[in-house]
Write a protein that holds these residues in place. Structure first.
Motif: not given
Length: 79
Positions: A38-51
């Motif tokens: 998964v490209p990191l930019h897809l989850v970079n802007e959300v909290s670790p829990n949501i990621s």
């Protein structure tokens, strides 16, 4: 990985400490992204829990891309 990975259940994958054989840790969000392509930019802007939750409910990213490409090909070819 499954939803709730961050709850640190014993059945989840862990990384053993380089310095202490008795210590383990969960994979970090960037490590999970790499494991699932998964490209990191897809989850970079959300909290670790949501990621963790999103990655835990997903499939390997490249498998999803492959399925999308087959569907797009068949739709464009009129199947």
């Amino acid at each position: 990985m499954v939803k709730g990975y961050q709850k640190d259940r014993s059945s989840e994958p862990h990384i053993q400490s380089k310095f202490d054989d008795n210590k383990v840790r969960l994979l970090t969000v960037p490590e999970l992204c790499k494991a699932q392509s998964v490209p990191l930019h897809l989850v970079n802007e959300v909290s670790p829990n949501i990621s963790y939750e999103g990655l835990g409910q997903g499939i390997d990213y490249l498998q999803g891309v492959g399925v999308g490409m087959v569907i797009a090909r068949d739709v464009l070819n009129g199947y």
